[in-house]
Scaffold this active site. Structure first.
Site, PDB file in Angstrom:
ATOM      1  NE  ARG A  56      -2.454  -1.470   3.438  1.00 20.50           N
ATOM      2  CZ  ARG A  56      -3.041  -1.420   4.636  1.00 20.50           C
ATOM      3  NH1 ARG A  56      -4.191  -0.800   4.789  1.00 20.50           N
ATOM      4  NH2 ARG A  56      -2.474  -1.984   5.682  1.00 20.50           N
ATOM      5  CG  ASP A  58       2.657   6.226   2.671  1.00 20.40           C
ATOM      6  OD1 ASP A  58       1.678   5.529   2.985  1.00 20.40           O
ATOM      7  OD2 ASP A  58       3.667   6.347   3.393  1.00 20.40           O
ATOM      8  CE1 TYR A 119       7.641   0.885  -2.897  1.00 16.07           C
ATOM      9  CE2 TYR A 119       8.623  -1.024  -1.840  1.00 16.07           C
ATOM     10  CZ  TYR A 119       7.521  -0.236  -2.097  1.00 16.07           C
ATOM     11  OH  TYR A 119       6.305  -0.578  -1.574  1.00 16.07           O
ATOM     12  NE  ARG A 207       8.595   9.796   1.680  1.00 19.07           N
ATOM     13  CZ  ARG A 207       7.518  10.341   2.260  1.00 19.07           C
ATOM     14  NH1 ARG A 207       6.447   9.595   2.492  1.00 19.07           N
ATOM     15  NH2 ARG A 207       7.515  11.604   2.595  1.00 19.07           N
TER      16      ARG A 207
END
Length: 278
Positions: A56, A58, A119, A207
């Site tokens: 999920r 952001d 990612y 992040r």
């Protein structure tokens, strides 16, 4: 087929700029919300149920390799399976696309059967900033970055660790994760790209990791500093959580079909995760 339905794997890509993340939220535009509207328009109000996603994302985070599953009423699937992608392209907005729709067994769970999520995070340290055509998926860093320093910092973060320093605190969730890949490259256009893969990520982890490594990459912190934070059991306030727009989910890895159920069972036993990289 179970109770007149079939399970369908959806491969999904989206530009997260104008979405408030993946999960359905009342009065907010989300990827899942838009996708469900499109699916129900083509398959009927009860035609698609149980939309489940691998990770999920952001608000502002993109995907080129997102995976979800949905249970579709069998007659509707038989009617639409041949042209579902083309018809979805006609009803979905241009910032989200279903790139594949494949019937799978009910042992497949997009979230719990996954072995890994990969990612990429894009950063430009060019003095002029970011190429205007890539402004929605690339972070501007104002100081020069050294590729060697970034990779030295990354090396200390690979493996299984408690990443509490890099995660938003949640007392009901473990912050232990296993990073299997973390490395930087500089592409021909000069943009630095971090690739990170793990079994799963806690909220804000990717992040935050990038934010820590960038401070090492520009010389603000020693290259050992990001790994030294792994001794902490609370979030490190010194770590900057970089913007979501530089982050893209590029791939989700799964075992062979005969191992889907076992993998899902093992994942549920180890932990129940809110997989929301930020």
């Amino acid at each position: 087929m179970t109770d007149g339905r079939v399970r369908v794997r959806l491969d999904v890509a989206y530009d997260g700029t104008d979405f408030h993340g993946w999960a359905v939220q009342q009065d907010r535009r989300t990827v899942a919300g838009v996708l469900l509207v499109g699916l129900r328009q083509l398959l009927g109000d009860e035609g698609a149920a149980g939309l489940t996603v691998a990770g999920r994302t952001d608000a502002g985070v993109h995907a080129t390799g997102q995976v979800a599953h949905v249970d579709v009423i069998a007659p509707a699937w038989q009617t639409r399976r041949g042209d579902l992608l083309r018809r979805l392209a006609g009803v979905l907005p241009p910032d989200v696309r279903v790139t594949a729709a494949t019937e799978v067994g009910f042992d497949f769970d997009a979230r719990f059967s996954a072995l890994s999520r990969r990612y990429e995070y894009r950063v430009s340290d060019a003095p002029y900033g970011v190429d205007p055509l890539r402004r929605h998926d690339t972070l501007r860093w104002r100081w020069p970055l050294e590729l060697a320093r970034l990779n030295q910092a990354a090396a200390g973060l690979v493996g299984e660790h408690d990443f509490a320093a890099y995660c938003r605190r949640n007392p009901n969730r473990t912050t232990v994760r296993a990073i299997t890949e973390l490395a930087w490259r500089r592409d021909p256009d000069g943009v630095l790209v971090a690739t990170v893969a793990a079994d799963a990520f806690c909220q804000s982890m990717v992040r935050s990791l990038v934010g820590g490594m960038l401070l090492a990459g520009d010389g603000t912190r020693p290259v050992e500093w990001p790994a030294q934070l792994l001794t902490r059991r609370e979030r490190a306030g010194e770590v900057r959580v970089v913007g979501p727009h530089g982050l893209t989910l590029v791939a989700v890895g799964y075992p062979d079909p005969e191992a889907w159920a076992a993998r899902a069972l093992a994942t549920r036993r180890v932990r129940t995760l809110t997989i929301e990289p930020a």
